[in-house]
Scaffold this active site. Sequence first.
Site, PDB file in Angstrom:
ATOM      1  N   ASP A 141       3.885  -8.124   0.925  1.00  0.00           N
ATOM      2  CA  ASP A 141       4.653  -8.884   2.152  1.00  0.00           C
ATOM      3  C   ASP A 141       3.566 -10.211   2.333  1.00  0.00           C
ATOM      4  O   ASP A 141       3.935 -11.313   2.386  1.00  0.00           O
ATOM      5  CB  ASP A 141       4.695  -8.138   3.214  1.00  0.00           C
TER       6      ASP A 141
ATOM      7  N   HIS B  76       0.848  -1.186   0.047  1.00  0.00           N
ATOM      8  CA  HIS B  76       0.100  -0.042  -0.135  1.00  0.00           C
ATOM      9  C   HIS B  76       0.728   1.188   0.083  1.00  0.00           C
ATOM     10  O   HIS B  76       0.115   2.381  -0.484  1.00  0.00           O
ATOM     11  CB  HIS B  76      -0.960   0.170   1.266  1.00  0.00           C
TER      12      HIS B  76
END
Length: 462
Positions: free
Chosen positions: A225, A72
């Site tokens: 991730d 993000h």
Amino acid sequence: MTLVAGVDSSTQSCKVVIRDAETGALVRSGRAAHPDGTEVHPDAWWSALNEAIEQAGGLDDVAAVSVAAQQHGMVCLDEDGQVVRPALLWNDTRSAGAARSLVEELGGPEKWAQAVGSVPVASFTITKLRWLAEHEPENARRTAAVCLPHDWLTWKLAGASDLSALATDRGDASGTGYWSPATGAYRTDLLEMALGKVPALPEVLPPTGSPGTTGDARLAPGTGDNMAAALGVGARPGDVVVSIGTSGTAFAVAETPSADPSGLVAGFADATGRFLPLVCTLNAARVLDATARVLGVTHDRLGELALQAPPGADGLVLIPYLEGERTPNLPDATGSLHGLRLDTMTPAHLARAAIEGLLCHLADALDALGLAPERILLIGGGARSEALRRIAPMVFARPVVVPKAGEYVADGAARQAAWLLSGGSEPPQWSLTGARHYEAAPTVHVRHAYAKARALAHPDLG
């Protein structure tokens, strides 16, 4: 032996692992810290990456490299490829108002779920771009390209300067709020609605695509991730992974895209061509850090204290919204402690309440996925706590498997790099040894007490 490198550029640090491409055996590793804060200049990530690579013995003998990183984060570049401003990270909640506005402007949560598989909250890149347009219009004007942390680091490793060389993957792109996992295409109309224009965007590569080389090593596309963690633990369809790191996540590998209009489940893509429905919480391992700090004890001692108190901590309940919260969407919330009495005002009761509160919070995330897994894979820094491992199956009411401690995100990135070399239809199979299994009778009353306390603290949640 052919070697591959996997990178985990997380919120708190950068980890690099060098592994055997065929077996996954660890050869060497390195680590470097990142600065604190919810906005960080990307140069700090680059410095940490180079330090971690040096600690890991360099990349001269490595055949392929993959970078996984925190999702993000908003990285804005000008027309010369220079960073416009420090990156706003996933845990920066200043764009909460922008998220609400964007949801309303498109016509509600269901419209967003249909468009991009997720309903934007403050974590998503698109909301940060709206905040930029409203609060820093000059920086918005200078922004010629937008990318994510892993995109930028991969671009830097390739030695590129041309914005057209930016690349990403399906997994990380699916967390922007302007790329659709269902269609595999950018929604530039939504991006323009947020920023007022359409800057250059990274090319979305397939799982075994490559954006170039770094030295003599081929670069894999990299990923977010959570997508890398799924690769790192070998998650298969039907498994649910709960990760307790800076953030808490519950996610599952799925064959079809999801679109949850409630906004609780983010309909991400994964790094293999499949999908990764995911629920993310802001509050996770730091709840344990904070409780240990208040009690003036180590993490090991915190766990010992927790196991001295009975399940349910005699009615002491912690609602762990210490940094606001993303799921449920309460960016301005605070934590609360319920059931304080003379007999529960002890270190053991508080330690137990902290661990149970965190696990109940994550159990709510599991419930939101709407799945009934046979087992839960528990990973992340918080999973190192023996007390948390033993209490987790009581709260989750499922067997819990804790893989051997490792850098799962970096390991997943390394596995993606090995996949790039093999060119197969699926990632190479690396055996995971040393997993520990935990089972215990469910403690339903703990979930009930938590739900009651949460309703008192936040009656709008029901």
